[in-house]
Write a protein that holds these residues in place. Structure first.
Motif, PDB file in Angstrom:
ATOM      1  N   UNK A  55      48.257  59.446  25.702  1.00  0.00           N
ATOM      2  CA  UNK A  55      47.865  59.196  27.100  1.00  0.00           C
ATOM      3  C   UNK A  55      47.725  57.696  27.411  1.00  0.00           C
ATOM      4  N   UNK A  56      47.692  56.856  26.403  1.00  0.00           N
ATOM      5  CA  UNK A  56      47.427  55.426  26.607  1.00  0.00           C
ATOM      6  C   UNK A  56      48.302  54.741  27.657  1.00  0.00           C
ATOM      7  N   UNK A  57      49.593  55.066  27.781  1.00  0.00           N
ATOM      8  CA  UNK A  57      50.383  54.396  28.823  1.00  0.00           C
ATOM      9  C   UNK A  57      49.882  54.657  30.246  1.00  0.00           C
ATOM     10  N   UNK A  58      49.024  55.652  30.423  1.00  0.00           N
ATOM     11  CA  UNK A  58      48.501  55.964  31.747  1.00  0.00           C
ATOM     12  C   UNK A  58      47.125  55.351  31.996  1.00  0.00           C
ATOM     13  N   UNK A  59      46.601  54.596  31.021  1.00  0.00           N
ATOM     14  CA  UNK A  59      45.281  53.981  31.147  1.00  0.00           C
ATOM     15  C   UNK A  59      45.412  52.520  31.543  1.00  0.00           C
ATOM     16  N   UNK A  60      44.634  52.124  32.548  1.00  0.00           N
ATOM     17  CA  UNK A  60      44.661  50.757  33.050  1.00  0.00           C
ATOM     18  C   UNK A  60      43.308  50.112  32.819  1.00  0.00           C
ATOM     19  N   UNK A  61      43.323  48.896  32.316  1.00  0.00           N
ATOM     20  CA  UNK A  61      42.100  48.136  32.099  1.00  0.00           C
ATOM     21  C   UNK A  61      41.943  47.108  33.206  1.00  0.00           C
ATOM     22  N   UNK A  62      40.911  47.251  34.008  1.00  0.00           N
ATOM     23  CA  UNK A  62      40.564  46.264  35.024  1.00  0.00           C
ATOM     24  C   UNK A  62      39.656  45.257  34.335  1.00  0.00           C
ATOM     25  N   UNK A  63      40.142  44.044  34.146  1.00  0.00           N
ATOM     26  CA  UNK A  63      39.384  43.039  33.404  1.00  0.00           C
ATOM     27  C   UNK A  63      38.026  42.729  34.021  1.00  0.00           C
ATOM     28  N   UNK A  64      37.853  43.029  35.296  1.00  0.00           N
ATOM     29  CA  UNK A  64      36.553  42.762  35.918  1.00  0.00           C
ATOM     30  C   UNK A  64      35.470  43.688  35.367  1.00  0.00           C
ATOM     31  N   UNK A  65      35.869  44.772  34.681  1.00  0.00           N
ATOM     32  CA  UNK A  65      34.900  45.691  34.067  1.00  0.00           C
ATOM     33  C   UNK A  65      34.482  45.229  32.677  1.00  0.00           C
ATOM     34  N   UNK A  66      35.162  44.236  32.132  1.00  0.00           N
ATOM     35  CA  UNK A  66      35.002  43.888  30.726  1.00  0.00           C
ATOM     36  C   UNK A  66      34.311  42.542  30.551  1.00  0.00           C
ATOM     37  N   UNK A  67      33.671  42.392  29.406  1.00  0.00           N
ATOM     38  CA  UNK A  67      33.060  41.141  29.009  1.00  0.00           C
ATOM     39  C   UNK A  67      33.841  40.649  27.793  1.00  0.00           C
ATOM     40  N   UNK A  68      34.521  39.528  27.936  1.00  0.00           N
ATOM     41  CA  UNK A  68      35.419  39.039  26.882  1.00  0.00           C
ATOM     42  C   UNK A  68      34.710  38.837  25.547  1.00  0.00           C
ATOM     43  N   UNK A  69      33.450  38.447  25.581  1.00  0.00           N
ATOM     44  CA  UNK A  69      32.716  38.169  24.344  1.00  0.00           C
ATOM     45  C   UNK A  69      32.446  39.421  23.523  1.00  0.00           C
ATOM     46  N   UNK A  70      32.669  40.589  24.097  1.00  0.00           N
ATOM     47  CA  UNK A  70      32.365  41.823  23.379  1.00  0.00           C
ATOM     48  C   UNK A  70      33.594  42.446  22.725  1.00  0.00           C
ATOM     49  N   UNK A  71      34.702  41.730  22.696  1.00  0.00           N
ATOM     50  CA  UNK A  71      35.893  42.259  22.025  1.00  0.00           C
ATOM     51  C   UNK A  71      35.615  42.383  20.538  1.00  0.00           C
ATOM     52  N   UNK A  72      36.003  43.516  19.968  1.00  0.00           N
ATOM     53  CA  UNK A  72      35.742  43.755  18.553  1.00  0.00           C
ATOM     54  C   UNK A  72      36.600  42.874  17.659  1.00  0.00           C
ATOM     55  N   UNK A  73      35.994  42.457  16.571  1.00  0.00           N
ATOM     56  CA  UNK A  73      36.695  41.743  15.508  1.00  0.00           C
ATOM     57  C   UNK A  73      37.122  42.775  14.459  1.00  0.00           C
ATOM     58  N   UNK A  74      37.904  42.334  13.482  1.00  0.00           N
ATOM     59  CA  UNK A  74      38.442  43.238  12.467  1.00  0.00           C
ATOM     60  C   UNK A  74      37.372  44.086  11.763  1.00  0.00           C
TER      61      UNK A  74
END
Length: 161
Positions: free
Chosen positions: A44-63
């Protein structure tokens, strides 16, 4: 994908609002609680859209966060629901996301972007995971035994949309 509908009711209160948004009238939101598999989500991933205004860049997961999530998933501890919202749920949303809808997107990612990205990256061999007790040392998804690949892809995840 199994689902059941839940209707949430928001009412105006005299207590201070939790956010700046004030509810001027009673509004109902339908939320479907669905059980998907990791395989369903990846499809289903090709149908999912990420609106960057919903996200906080500092919370991106690391490895290490990504690898830990895969371990939790395999052990049955990854219970947090994935939350998506239909892009055309209201005329206002349909207008705001018109271009994305035309490109084939159906849902907004409200919560779970790190988990979604982790599953996609792992399934596409972008990082290794140490399947302690199953393999000798860190391996890419493609190098895991087929039975373990299928076990991961068949894990249930909760989806609210």
């Amino acid at each position: 994908m199994a689902n059941s509908a839940v209707q949430l009711e928001f009412k105006e209160t005299k207590s201070p609002p939790i956010s700046r948004r004030h509810w001027e009238s009673k509004k109902l939101v339908d939320v479907r609680c669905e059980v998907w598999t990791v395989r369903n989500l990846i499809d289903y991933m090709p149908q999912l859209f990420l609106d960057d205004s919903f996200q906080v860049a500092e919370t991106r997961w690391k490895l290490p966060d990504q690898q830990g999530y895969i371990t939790s998933l395999v052990q049955g501890f990854a219970q947090s629901a994935f939350s998506f919202g239909e892009m055309d749920a209201t005329p206002e949303l349909g207008k705001k996301y018109h271009e994305q809808i035309l490109k084939g997107y159906a849902d907004l990612i409200i919560d779970a972007n790190n988990r979604k990205e982790t599953l996609f990256a792992f399934a596409n061999n972008e990082f290794t995971w140490d399947a302690e007790g199953y393999t000798n040392g860190p391996q890419f998804f493609k190098d895991l035994p087929e039975s373990l690949q299928n076990y991961i892809l068949d894990q249930n995840i909760n989806v609210h949309r």
